[in-house]
Structure formats: C-alpha cells, structure tokens
Design an enzyme around this catalytic site. Structure first.
Site, short mmCIF file in Angstrom:
data_model
loop_
_atom_site.label_atom_id
_atom_site.label_comp_id
_atom_site.label_asym_id
_atom_site.label_seq_id
_atom_site.Cartn_x
_atom_site.Cartn_y
_atom_site.Cartn_z
N HIS A 244 6.31 34.94 -27.11
CA HIS A 244 7.45 34.65 -26.87
C HIS A 244 8.50 34.33 -27.27
O HIS A 244 7.75 34.56 -28.45
CB HIS A 244 6.71 33.99 -25.39
CG HIS A 244 6.33 32.74 -26.49
ND1 HIS A 244 5.30 32.04 -26.69
CD2 HIS A 244 6.87 31.42 -26.79
CE1 HIS A 244 5.22 30.98 -27.71
NE2 HIS A 244 6.36 30.21 -27.35
N ASP B 26 11.06 31.21 -27.87
CA ASP B 26 11.65 30.50 -27.26
C ASP B 26 12.84 29.81 -25.74
O ASP B 26 12.21 30.09 -25.31
CB ASP B 26 11.11 29.26 -27.95
CG ASP B 26 9.44 28.90 -28.82
OD1 ASP B 26 8.40 29.32 -27.80
OD2 ASP B 26 9.56 28.48 -29.27
N HIS C 186 6.98 35.15 -31.78
CA HIS C 186 5.93 34.74 -32.34
C HIS C 186 4.59 34.45 -30.67
O HIS C 186 4.86 34.21 -30.25
CB HIS C 186 6.33 33.22 -32.92
CG HIS C 186 6.38 31.95 -31.60
ND1 HIS C 186 8.27 32.14 -31.48
CD2 HIS C 186 6.08 31.08 -30.78
CE1 HIS C 186 8.79 31.18 -30.66
NE2 HIS C 186 7.09 30.63 -30.02
N ARG D 155 -7.32 22.01 -30.95
CA ARG D 155 -6.04 22.38 -31.44
C ARG D 155 -4.98 21.42 -30.43
O ARG D 155 -4.56 21.75 -29.48
CB ARG D 155 -5.99 23.91 -31.29
CG ARG D 155 -4.30 24.00 -32.50
CD ARG D 155 -4.43 25.71 -32.05
NE ARG D 155 -2.55 25.40 -33.04
CZ ARG D 155 -1.78 26.07 -32.23
NH1 ARG D 155 -1.05 25.48 -31.46
NH2 ARG D 155 -0.96 26.88 -33.14
#
Ligand SMILES: O=C(O)CCC(=O)C(=O)O
Ligand SMILES: [Fe+2]
Length: 234
Positions: free
Chosen positions: A148, A150, A204, A214
């Site tokens: 996507h 941002d 990204h 994570r």
C-alpha cells in the site's frame, strides 16, 4: 537516508510551504534515537493494553489518541469502555510522557532530515501501536501484508514514521518491512526508527510474521493543520 523521486500524489492535495514533500522524497532509518528504557516502557504499554483486547486475527492496534483498541473482530474505545482504574493499568502519566517525548524526537528528526519548518509539521491520524503475529486473519484489518501507499490509504499522511519495539530474528521471524519495487528491506529491531515520505514513491508492505510477536508504533505526520491531532491526555 536514500533519496527517491517524489510522486505526483501531493499535487492532488493542497501544498503547504515548508512542509509538503514536492522536491525531496526519501527513506531514512535511524538507530539510537530511542533508548532501551523508552522502548521497554512503550512495549509494556502495548502489552498491557492488549490484555483488554486484541484481535482474533493476526493484527491488533491500540491508538492512544482516539482510544481505538482491537478486540475480537472489532474495535472498542478504551476511553469509553474501560474504567479509569483499568486505563491506569495500561499506562501511567510517565508512559504518556515517554510516548510524547519519543514522538517529538522523531518529529524533529524528520524536520532536520527534510529541512522542514517544524511548526508546519503536525501529528495526524491514525497514529497507533501495532502487534502482529502469525494467527490467521479473521477480518481485512488483520491482513497487514498487503502492499500500500500510506498517503492513498490514510489520506492525511505526508511523512510516515515507524518505531520498532521488537527485533526481527529473535522476538519474531518474518515481519520484515519491504519497500516494493527493488525490494529494499528494513529489518525491525528494538528502538529502530524508519521514516519516509508517504506518497507513491514509497509503496510498501510487511511480510507475514511466521512466529513470535512483532511490536511497532506507526507515528504519522501531516502538513495540513486541519488534520492535526493532539497528544493523548491523561
Ligand atoms: O509496521 C510496519 O512496519 C509498517 C506498518 C504500515 O505500513 C502502516 O502502518 O501503514
Ligand atoms: Fe504503511
């Protein structure tokens, strides 16, 4: 930092002098901006918050500004659904001060690196803690691995920053941050800050986490004062 050519995305929005990235688009990674103690405090805050919620799929968020916390397949607002005593189990005044200080330091680092006027760069929505693991997705919100942009996904973003609160290869496997195209990878590690301009010059995705947990914080900035948000209150 690495320079990239700015996309035309910013031209679809109002341009703000001293802030909007029209000439200088880049990606930067900084270690050492955030101390181990600060990382520990923010990670504790995230883990404590997740005790009151957590997605039934692989991606959970906690947004201290809006109060949004993933819970099952939905979100709750911690400021509405939790008792004050429960909120104070998630974070103390000191934790919120750490959050604010770290955010201000990242803001200053972006301002320096891009030569901006610091008074013209504002925190924006959504700015949130995230927890990702290998639990199968239950809703679209759990599918964190899609590529996507941002600025397209969130609208208000001009500069995106990510603060990592856990380390790839020891706390979790998979979960690398990848800039699409030539596939430049940022390996998350405790205290590492990555920031970049939010337009199509920086598409990204995050690789799927294969094991472990994570933890990260997405801290977003805009040049549009109408999209500015305030620090969380305690
Ligand atoms: O957590 C990450 O490394 C990236 C998250 C992301 O791309 C986003 O929040 O828009
Ligand atoms: Fe993103």
């Amino acid at each position: 930092c690495q320079n990239v050519s700015c996309s035309a995305d910013y031209k679809n929005y109002q341009i703000f002098g001293g802030c909007t990235p029209t000439q200088h688009c880049r990606r930067c990674v900084k270690d050492g901006l955030v101390s181990q103690e600060e990382v520990a405090a923010l990670r504790r805050l995230l883990v404590n918050g997740m005790k009151y919620g957590g997605s039934s799929g692989g991606a959970s968020i906690l947004d201290l500004h809006s109060g949004a916390l993933s819970k099952g397949k939905q979100f709750i607002n911690i400021y509405k659904s939790l008792e004050p005593e429960e909120i104070s189990e998630i974070f103390t005044k000191n934790d919120v001060a750490v959050y604010r200080d770290v955010k201000n330091r990242i803001h200053n680092s972006i301002v320096d690196e891009f030569g901006l006027n610091g008074e013209k760069l504002y925190l924006t929505n959504p700015t949130f803690f995230s927890r990702m693991n290998s639990t199968p997705a239950q809703t679209q919100h759990d599918e964190y691995w899609h590529s996507h942009v941002d600025k397209i996904q969130y609208g208000s973003f001009d500069y995106t920053s990510l603060l990592y609160l856990s380390t790839h290869g020891s706390d979790f496997h998979g979960g690398e941050f990848v800039f699409d195209g030539r596939g430049k990878v940022v390996e998350p590690r405790e205290g590492r800050v990555s920031f970049f301009t939010s337009g199509s010059e920086n598409p990204h995705h995050v690789n799927r986490v294969t094991s472990g947990e994570r933890f990260a914080v997405t801290i977003s900035f805009t040049c549009d004062p109408r999209k500015a948000i305030q620090d969380p209150m305690v």
